[in-house]
Design a protein around this motif. Sequence first.
Motif, PDB file in Angstrom:
ATOM      1  N   UNK A  97      -9.626  -2.645   2.028  1.00  0.00           N
ATOM      2  CA  UNK A  97     -10.165  -1.583   3.198  1.00  0.00           C
ATOM      3  C   UNK A  97      -8.890  -0.843   3.812  1.00  0.00           C
ATOM      4  N   UNK A  98      -7.735  -1.527   3.700  1.00  0.00           N
ATOM      5  CA  UNK A  98      -6.646  -1.283   4.216  1.00  0.00           C
ATOM      6  C   UNK A  98      -5.769  -0.337   3.436  1.00  0.00           C
ATOM      7  N   UNK A  99      -6.141  -0.404   2.074  1.00  0.00           N
ATOM      8  CA  UNK A  99      -5.619   0.647   1.038  1.00  0.00           C
ATOM      9  C   UNK A  99      -6.443   1.758   0.961  1.00  0.00           C
ATOM     10  N   UNK A 100      -7.560   1.966   1.217  1.00  0.00           N
ATOM     11  CA  UNK A 100      -8.262   3.069   1.019  1.00  0.00           C
ATOM     12  C   UNK A 100      -8.874   3.376  -0.329  1.00  0.00           C
ATOM     13  N   UNK A 101      -9.230   4.770  -0.370  1.00  0.00           N
ATOM     14  CA  UNK A 101     -10.059   5.260  -1.697  1.00  0.00           C
ATOM     15  C   UNK A 101      -9.116   5.104  -2.910  1.00  0.00           C
ATOM     16  N   UNK A 102      -8.044   5.133  -2.604  1.00  0.00           N
ATOM     17  CA  UNK A 102      -7.250   5.426  -3.903  1.00  0.00           C
ATOM     18  C   UNK A 102      -6.681   4.155  -4.533  1.00  0.00           C
ATOM     19  N   UNK A 103      -6.853   2.846  -3.445  1.00  0.00           N
ATOM     20  CA  UNK A 103      -6.517   1.445  -3.846  1.00  0.00           C
ATOM     21  C   UNK A 103      -4.994   1.456  -3.746  1.00  0.00           C
ATOM     22  N   UNK A 104      -4.254   2.283  -3.224  1.00  0.00           N
ATOM     23  CA  UNK A 104      -2.833   2.239  -3.099  1.00  0.00           C
ATOM     24  C   UNK A 104      -2.230   2.267  -1.696  1.00  0.00           C
ATOM     25  N   UNK A 105      -1.211   1.846  -1.423  1.00  0.00           N
ATOM     26  CA  UNK A 105      -0.528   1.918  -0.074  1.00  0.00           C
ATOM     27  C   UNK A 105       0.492   3.132   0.127  1.00  0.00           C
ATOM     28  N   UNK A 106      -0.087   4.027   0.885  1.00  0.00           N
ATOM     29  CA  UNK A 106       0.983   5.221   1.278  1.00  0.00           C
ATOM     30  C   UNK A 106       1.806   4.608   2.516  1.00  0.00           C
ATOM     31  N   UNK A 107       2.787   5.513   2.772  1.00  0.00           N
ATOM     32  CA  UNK A 107       3.485   5.015   4.009  1.00  0.00           C
ATOM     33  C   UNK A 107       2.539   5.145   5.317  1.00  0.00           C
ATOM     34  N   UNK A 108       1.771   5.847   5.446  1.00  0.00           N
ATOM     35  CA  UNK A 108       0.881   5.938   6.611  1.00  0.00           C
ATOM     36  C   UNK A 108      -0.114   4.642   6.334  1.00  0.00           C
ATOM     37  N   UNK A 109      -0.545   4.345   5.311  1.00  0.00           N
ATOM     38  CA  UNK A 109      -1.518   3.292   5.008  1.00  0.00           C
ATOM     39  C   UNK A 109      -0.731   1.910   5.643  1.00  0.00           C
ATOM     40  N   UNK A 110       0.602   1.801   5.147  1.00  0.00           N
ATOM     41  CA  UNK A 110       1.313   0.691   5.516  1.00  0.00           C
ATOM     42  C   UNK A 110       1.441   0.334   6.906  1.00  0.00           C
ATOM     43  N   UNK A 111       1.916   1.617   7.755  1.00  0.00           N
ATOM     44  CA  UNK A 111       1.825   1.566   9.270  1.00  0.00           C
ATOM     45  C   UNK A 111       0.683   0.808   9.858  1.00  0.00           C
ATOM     46  N   UNK A 112      -0.630   1.438   9.342  1.00  0.00           N
ATOM     47  CA  UNK A 112      -1.817   1.189   9.848  1.00  0.00           C
ATOM     48  C   UNK A 112      -2.081  -0.344   9.611  1.00  0.00           C
ATOM     49  N   UNK A 113      -1.841  -0.571   8.094  1.00  0.00           N
ATOM     50  CA  UNK A 113      -1.762  -2.142   7.925  1.00  0.00           C
ATOM     51  C   UNK A 113      -1.104  -2.845   8.825  1.00  0.00           C
ATOM     52  N   UNK A 114       0.068  -2.522   9.249  1.00  0.00           N
ATOM     53  CA  UNK A 114       0.966  -3.383   9.842  1.00  0.00           C
ATOM     54  C   UNK A 114       0.229  -3.721  11.176  1.00  0.00           C
ATOM     55  N   UNK A 115      -0.162  -2.665  11.528  1.00  0.00           N
ATOM     56  CA  UNK A 115      -0.736  -2.515  13.053  1.00  0.00           C
ATOM     57  C   UNK A 115      -2.059  -3.579  13.121  1.00  0.00           C
ATOM     58  N   UNK A 116      -2.709  -3.378  11.851  1.00  0.00           N
ATOM     59  CA  UNK A 116      -3.834  -4.277  11.646  1.00  0.00           C
ATOM     60  C   UNK A 116      -3.454  -5.776  11.761  1.00  0.00           C
ATOM     61  N   UNK A 117      -2.363  -6.028  11.107  1.00  0.00           N
ATOM     62  CA  UNK A 117      -1.979  -7.496  10.955  1.00  0.00           C
ATOM     63  C   UNK A 117      -1.767  -7.759  12.513  1.00  0.00           C
ATOM     64  N   UNK A 118      -0.963  -7.108  13.056  1.00  0.00           N
ATOM     65  CA  UNK A 118      -0.476  -7.421  14.399  1.00  0.00           C
ATOM     66  C   UNK A 118      -1.412  -7.462  15.356  1.00  0.00           C
TER      67      UNK A 118
END
Lengths: 159, 381
Positions: B284-305
Amino acid sequence: MTTLTIILSLSAGPALADDFTPSAEERAVYDAFLSRDASPTCAEVETLTETPVETLQVIVREAVQPPWVGMRAADCLIRNHSVEIEAELKAWVTDPDLLGLALLALGTLDEMEPTVALNVAEAAMDGPLKDQAGERILKSQNEEIRALAELPEVLAPAE
Amino acid sequence: MKTLLLSSLLVLPTIVGCVIKDSTGTEPQQQETNGTLSTYTESAKADNQGLANIKVEVNDHRSFLVTAEKGQGVDYVSVEQVLAPNGKEVLNWEDWYNGKESLTYAFYADVDTVLNYPIRKDEGALQNGTYTVVVGAYKEQGGGLYYAPSGGVDVTVHRRKDSEPNSGSVKAVVIYAKGLSNNDTVTTGVKDAVAYWKQIWGNKNLELTVRYESSDISTDLPFPGYGDGQSIIQASNMADGDEIVVIIGESIDGDSRSYLGVSGNIPGTLIPTTRSATVISWLANAGQDGKFSEEDITLFGETLAHEVGHYVGLFHPVEDGWGFWDAIDDTDRCTSRNQCESALGSNLMFPYPVCSFSDCVAQNDLTSGQQAVMQRYTGTK
């Protein structure tokens, strides 16, 4: 000074993509999927639009950030509208650039209409994502679907 | 959270008074000390009113964490009251249960209940002496909950000493579900997101240390407290002492609600239970392409925090709906979407990121009051 900077950046808001402006319904559905914790149910979200399939398809296609919004829209399409979007589902499970959608669809085969699920699983097993597909197809509760990924029994050599 | 849904079942047939009767609990067992953290367990028994009095000895401790689990003859437990050593009531469930502000989930009945005390700056420092935490033990009957006289309550108490209450460090263990520790997309994405999580918390004087483990837990993770709780217990048994457990899987509860991440409780416990972890879906944190973009990483880090922020005691500063708030006095009491996005949109614990279809405002701020809650969590060193 820091506070002022934050307020200014918030009031400006994040920039919308140049070539896409969501309709009011699309924006409402997008907003409903934003939560970091529990999302509303698909049924609840679909009351926000008169054309749920089309609206959800737009969200899947256009919502780049945050990444979970497009995935939640895709999940509702899979669960509630698999018959209408069968062609799209087959495209998802055979396109490596849509790996996230592919894994989502293959992980929820049992939520689709059974004939659609079988067709989608077959398409996946014939495509470039066959390895990832096989692992997930084997977890289906549907024997016919599971058989697509099961290794054929090796017959004992004739005496 | 399902905790709230379950809590709506709570029907108390009698109003609990302030008079505390002795429970027939056993003496503390299995005392352990690990640096500044000491732990003991006890099997308590509710009195004839269905209340168990848990005694917590404070001797220059900063905070304590009481985990009470349902025992023999009990279906659910919750914290009803806390008394200071001088006998003064410092917390009562009735002040919060139907209120507009959230302080702790300890007041809501579930299979276990977790109370960290003190919670905020407002509660002040602990006094030396014996605190009494009153735990209600309930049986479910006909859709309602009723007190369970003489019911069993299994208790674990953690106590923390701390000479520097204005800063702290938290340890977490990230446990990969089956096969994911061999998936480079997942492991690289998680490590990059953890680096951003460390930065967010580090900027607020909270140092984060993370180690990684692999496991054979199913990639479809259970919602904490529901479904296959054994996998959460299995993961929690891999934690070392005061580590907070984060499990990375592909989906949560069969993707029934497309969860990104779920915190086991607010606050979470430090012992293995069916709710002793934060579960996260990488997909769910990687999105439609199943890869982590720089923006995805920021949002993923925020989700963990954000999710582990719940685990160490933080609520959303405001709930979507704009009529319920946390109990921290320096988070805004906004009352509309626009007002709340303006006042709190950059706060890490805001319920959703403020986004357009293509990008989002950074959400990495924490108020001084929120930091104080995190620093008072007993898992925080």
